[in-house]
Structure formats: structure tokens, C-alpha cells
Design an enzyme around this catalytic site. Sequence first.
Site, PDB file in Angstrom:
ATOM      1  CD  GLU A  91       3.338  -5.778  -2.050  1.00  0.00           C
ATOM      2  OE1 GLU A  91       2.358  -5.512  -1.355  1.00  0.00           O
ATOM      3  OE2 GLU A  91       4.454  -6.085  -1.587  1.00  0.00           O
TER       4      GLU A  91
ATOM      5  CB  CYS B 189       8.420  -7.096  -0.264  1.00  0.00           C
ATOM      6  SG  CYS B 189       7.462  -5.654   0.151  1.00  0.00           S
TER       7      CYS B 189
ATOM      8  CG  HIS C 138      12.065  -6.044   2.256  1.00  0.00           C
ATOM      9  ND1 HIS C 138      11.779  -5.401   1.077  1.00  0.00           N
ATOM     10  CD2 HIS C 138      11.054  -5.737   3.112  1.00  0.00           C
ATOM     11  CE1 HIS C 138      10.620  -4.757   1.204  1.00  0.00           C
ATOM     12  NE2 HIS C 138      10.165  -4.944   2.436  1.00  0.00           N
TER      13      HIS C 138
HETATM   14  P1  HMG Z   1       5.297   6.350  12.426  1.00  0.00           P
HETATM   15  O1  HMG Z   1       4.381   6.187  13.565  1.00  0.00           O
HETATM   16  O2  HMG Z   1       4.964   7.393  11.427  1.00  0.00           O
HETATM   17  O3  HMG Z   1       6.751   6.690  12.859  1.00  0.00           O
HETATM   18  O4  HMG Z   1       5.366   4.938  11.713  1.00  0.00           O
HETATM   19  P2  HMG Z   1       7.456   6.537  14.305  1.00  0.00           P
HETATM   20  O5  HMG Z   1       6.867   7.496  15.265  1.00  0.00           O
HETATM   21  O6  HMG Z   1       7.519   5.063  14.685  1.00  0.00           O
HETATM   22  O7  HMG Z   1       8.902   7.057  13.918  1.00  0.00           O
HETATM   23  C1  HMG Z   1       9.717   6.340  13.059  1.00  0.00           C
HETATM   24  C2  HMG Z   1      11.146   6.395  13.602  1.00  0.00           C
HETATM   25  O8  HMG Z   1      11.589   7.751  13.538  1.00  0.00           O
HETATM   26  C3  HMG Z   1      11.270   5.975  15.079  1.00  0.00           C
HETATM   27  O9  HMG Z   1      12.515   5.330  15.186  1.00  0.00           O
HETATM   28  C4  HMG Z   1      11.303   7.294  15.810  1.00  0.00           C
HETATM   29  O10 HMG Z   1      11.964   7.243  17.068  1.00  0.00           O
HETATM   30  C5  HMG Z   1      12.084   8.150  14.824  1.00  0.00           C
HETATM   31  P3  HMG Z   1      12.666   3.982  16.077  1.00  0.00           P
HETATM   32  O11 HMG Z   1      12.330   4.373  17.463  1.00  0.00           O
HETATM   33  O12 HMG Z   1      11.656   2.986  15.524  1.00  0.00           O
HETATM   34  O13 HMG Z   1      14.078   3.559  15.871  1.00  0.00           O
HETATM   35  N1  HMG Z   1      11.848   9.593  14.958  1.00  0.00           N
HETATM   36  C6  HMG Z   1      12.824  10.513  14.922  1.00  0.00           C
HETATM   37  N2  HMG Z   1      14.172  10.416  14.810  1.00  0.00           N
HETATM   38  C7  HMG Z   1      14.903  11.565  14.799  1.00  0.00           C
HETATM   39  N3  HMG Z   1      14.351  12.803  14.916  1.00  0.00           N
HETATM   40  C8  HMG Z   1      13.017  12.953  15.057  1.00  0.00           C
HETATM   41  C9  HMG Z   1      12.197  11.784  15.065  1.00  0.00           C
HETATM   42  N4  HMG Z   1      10.855  11.557  15.153  1.00  0.00           N
HETATM   43  C10 HMG Z   1      10.657  10.226  15.097  1.00  0.00           C
HETATM   44  N5  HMG Z   1      12.492  14.160  15.175  1.00  0.00           N
HETATM   45  C11 HMG Z   1       6.001   3.030  10.460  1.00  0.00           C
HETATM   46  C12 HMG Z   1       6.502   4.264  11.212  1.00  0.00           C
HETATM   47  C13 HMG Z   1       7.191   2.228   9.967  1.00  0.00           C
HETATM   48  C14 HMG Z   1       5.184   2.156  11.427  1.00  0.00           C
HETATM   49  C15 HMG Z   1       5.117   3.497   9.279  1.00  0.00           C
HETATM   50  O14 HMG Z   1       5.874   4.251   8.385  1.00  0.00           O
HETATM   51  C16 HMG Z   1       4.452   2.377   8.537  1.00  0.00           C
HETATM   52  O15 HMG Z   1       3.374   1.889   8.912  1.00  0.00           O
HETATM   53  N6  HMG Z   1       5.064   1.931   7.375  1.00  0.00           N
HETATM   54  C17 HMG Z   1       4.508   0.893   6.538  1.00  0.00           C
HETATM   55  C18 HMG Z   1       4.796  -0.488   7.069  1.00  0.00           C
HETATM   56  C19 HMG Z   1       6.264  -0.852   6.978  1.00  0.00           C
HETATM   57  O16 HMG Z   1       6.996  -0.329   6.185  1.00  0.00           O
HETATM   58  N7  HMG Z   1       6.676  -1.844   7.789  1.00  0.00           N
HETATM   59  C20 HMG Z   1       8.032  -2.338   7.756  1.00  0.00           C
HETATM   60  C21 HMG Z   1       8.134  -3.830   8.049  1.00  0.00           C
HETATM   61  S1  HMG Z   1       7.004  -4.774   7.054  1.00  0.00           S
HETATM   62  C22 HMG Z   1       7.759  -4.843   5.488  1.00  0.00           C
HETATM   63  O17 HMG Z   1       8.886  -4.517   5.348  1.00  0.00           O
HETATM   64  C23 HMG Z   1       6.907  -5.301   4.361  1.00  0.00           C
HETATM   65  C24 HMG Z   1       6.453  -4.216   3.391  1.00  0.00           C
HETATM   66  O18 HMG Z   1       7.522  -3.823   2.578  1.00  0.00           O
HETATM   67  C25 HMG Z   1       5.278  -4.732   2.556  1.00  0.00           C
HETATM   68  C26 HMG Z   1       5.417  -6.040   1.818  1.00  0.00           C
HETATM   69  O19 HMG Z   1       6.095  -6.984   2.168  1.00  0.00           O
HETATM   70  O20 HMG Z   1       4.687  -6.132   0.811  1.00  0.00           O
HETATM   71  C27 HMG Z   1       5.951  -2.985   4.098  1.00  0.00           C
END
Ligand code: HMG
Length: 445
Positions: A83, A120, A244
Amino acid sequence: MTAVGIDAIEIWTGNLKLDLPGTFAPEKGEDPEKYTKGLGLNASSFPDSYEDIVTMGANAAHRLMERKGLEPDDIGRIDVATESAFDNSKPVSTYVAGCLEQVFEGDFHHANKGERKFACIAGTQSLDDAYNWIRAGRNRGRSALVIATDTALYARGDAGEATQGAGAVAMLISEDPNLVELSAEQGYGSADETDFLKPNQQFPSVDGKRSVQVYLARMREALEDYESVAGDVHEEDFAYAPFHTPFPGMVRKAALLAYRHVIRDTSLEDDLADEIGRQPRPEAFDTDDDYRDALREYMDLLKETEAYQEWYAETIDPTLSISREVGNWYTGSVHVARASALKHALENGRDMTGKALLVASYGSGAQAEIHSEVVREGWEDEIEALNVDEQLEDRYDMSWDDYEEVHDVHNHDMDVDVEEFTTPESEFVFDGWGRMGERKYRYVE
Ligand code: HMG
């Protein structure tokens, strides 16, 4: 029926590394544990200034063909899943073939070449294409080369920036394969979603939180669809479940839902009932909200049980070891997860021949696919041949300033030149532009 599946794989990581807790978190003013514990990532792989999706894909394919003693005539198909393509007409597979023709005698003029796009999941879809081509008897005894290659970069400052990565996985698909046989049964969960997309732009528009929910919803549909053709899935049916892996924390969420699903109505659910009760069933609740609250409570308890934690440690955690060090490789990600699992089995003396994997692919936009694979007798030699640990160790560890420069070098809207950080050796490199705007490549001894 002769088995068809993956005969061999090779992995090629981008030559640079961004340390997430050590370099990225302090610059963002964030707790390093958000990365190591929350997202489950230690580092991302990045391409050096002379690397791109073609060099990484061609390098992986070159290693694979050399190791297996293959010539171009042995390959009847080259499919690239990506992609991150830079051309709307000419497929990346033609560039890859051009690279390989620099180092092998002969050519790929009689190989069918293409490019697959669906976020992906396109890597797995290319495996399907190869499988179907062989099953249809159109392969004339030849194998297919499937290459999943991506530079998964997000715009600077986007929440996804923490989950970047770059690398390629090359896979040889053959009759009577050495590594795994693919099942004919598949399940799909597919819907028109706008959670992550790149409408003629390099970096994704992404609704991160929603993308997580869409991933889980489509996976559940795919599992139900898979069970409708393959029968109910239970936890003892498979040794590992590679998912994935955009980041390991995503798989942690998916695995808990999957576990709940596969133990429902089994003796395991009964055994756990004394400790945490039985799973809530919707018919026992007056409102949807009450059902959801009960479900959430059950999941919180289930996560803490010894049974779940043992299963997770044995079946899921080993699939995440490479991902933790490289980030998201988009189309290659689930194939990296399979390799991590089998590497873990080899390192721990686990006999895998005849054992099953449940493989769960996903692409935003969105589609999940689930199938199973049976590990073949030659798997140990194939996995032993991987040098991924050395590659990861040899990456150049970027400072924050280096990272900012490298991100700009790979930004198609910027025209930035940076000295390379590593010295290419025995690999293809980007070698400038041709007169029609095409990219040129050269092999460096
Ligand atoms: P964010 O807002 O930076 O992070 O976005 P957050 O605040 O949601 O924190 C992430 C996790 O860390 C959370 O865990 C927090 O609690 C934890 P959860 O509650 O979800 O279990 N956390 C901590 N843990 C321990 N100590 C700490 C601490 N602070 C926070 N101090 C987000 C995270 C994934 C939304 C962002 O990185 C993003 O937008 N990523 C890109 C999109 C993505 O990867 N999506 C995944 C599903 S879609 C997919 O897989 C397809 C893809 O590969 C593309 C394709 O298909 O082409 C992306």
C-alpha cells in the site's frame, strides 16, 4: 489432493531503527511505558535513504531464490502486495523482476506479474491468488513469488507515528511445500469502512480509535464465517494464532475476544465458571447495555485467569516477538507474525510438524480473513535459515535528528538529500531517476 502452501520465506528489514521508549517517547514528552507496555513496541524499522519498497522486496526475494537454488524459469508469477506504491500504472513487481534480472541468469519474461491492493490484507490475498493459480493447474510446475513490502509511515505528529515500520517478506508458494499447507477453508468479515485510507496521498488519514474497533468487529465476523465452513474452532485446535499486528497491543485485545469465543460452550468455560462465572448470554439481559456491562466485567475477570494467561503466553505472545522490534509492516505484518511463532517453536524445541496455525489477516477499509495452516515436515530447515535476528541487530540506531531527516527523505512532497547512515552491502539500492520519471536500481556487491 497435493498440498499447496508456503515453501519458504525471507524477511528483509529496513536498515534503520527508531528506539521508541528511548528516543521517540522523550521527544513526545510521553512515558516510555506507553510504548513498551501499552502499544507493546520497543522499536520501529525504517528505510535508509537508498531503500524503498522495491529494494526491500527485491532483497528479500533475492535471498529466498539464492537459498532455495531457484532460477527465474522456476517462477511463474510475481505478485507484490503493497500500500506504499509510487506508480498508478506500472506495478512494483516489474521493478522487482528488473532488479532480480541483474543478479540471476535468465529472465522473468514468462512470469505473470501484478500488484495487489487492499491495505494490509493484500499480502494474504496474494497468497490466495498464488494458491488458486496452482490449484487450477495453470502453474506448469512452477512456483509463485509473493512479496509483501511497505514503508508504513504516518504524517509527523499523527498518533500513528508511534506504530510506523518498514520491511518486506518474500514467500515462495508451491506444491508440496516445506513450511505450511494452506487450508481451502477461509472466513471473511468485510465492510465498507472509512477508518484508515490514503485517497491519492502518501500518508494515511486515520481515525485510530475507530480503526481498533473496526479491526475487532471484522475479525469476529471472519471467525464466525470460518467456523461456518470449517466447524467450530476450539483453543486446543491450533498451536499458534498469528494475527495482523499493527502493534502488539492490538493483538492483545483481539486475542482476549478470540479466547472468549473459542471456549464458549466448552468444558473450559465450565471449569472457569466457579472462578469467574459463565459467559453472559444476550437472552439473559433486558437491555443491550446491561448485556455489554456484564460482558465487560466477564472479560476483565477472564483476562486475569491462569488459563487465559497460559494460553496467551503459549499461543499468542510468541507471534509478537519480531513485531515488537520493527513496528507495522502493513502487508507483511501477519507473515512476520507467522515467522515469529515458528521461530519461537524452533528455539524452544517444539515439534510443529502436523500442528495447525490459525492465521488472522486484516486490512483497513476493511476486511479480515481467517484460514488455517498445517506445518509441514521441512519447517525447521526453513526457519533455521532466517537471519532476521542479525538484521535487527545490525540496524543503525537513529537519533531524533536523524529520524526527522529520514522521514523527510521518504516524504514524496519533499525534495531532501541526506547522506546514507549505513553502507549497503550485497543488496539492491535506489539509484536515481530515469528520463520518464521511473525509479532506477543497482545491485551493490
Ligand atoms: P494513542 O492515542 O497515541 O495511544 O493512539 P493511547 O492513549 O490509546 O495508548 C495506547 C495504549 O497504551 C492504551 O492501551 C493505553 O492505556 C496504554 P489500551 O487502553 O488501548 O489497552 N498506555 C500505557 N500503558 C502503560 N503505561 C503507560 C501508558 N500510557 C498509555 N504510561 C493508536 C493509539 C493505536 C490509536 C494510534 O497509535 C494509531 O492511530 N495508530 C494507527 C492506527 C492503527 O494502528 N490501528 C490499528 C487497527 S487498524 C489496522 O490494524 C490496519 C493498519 O495496519 C493499516 C492497514 O490495514 O493498512 C493500521
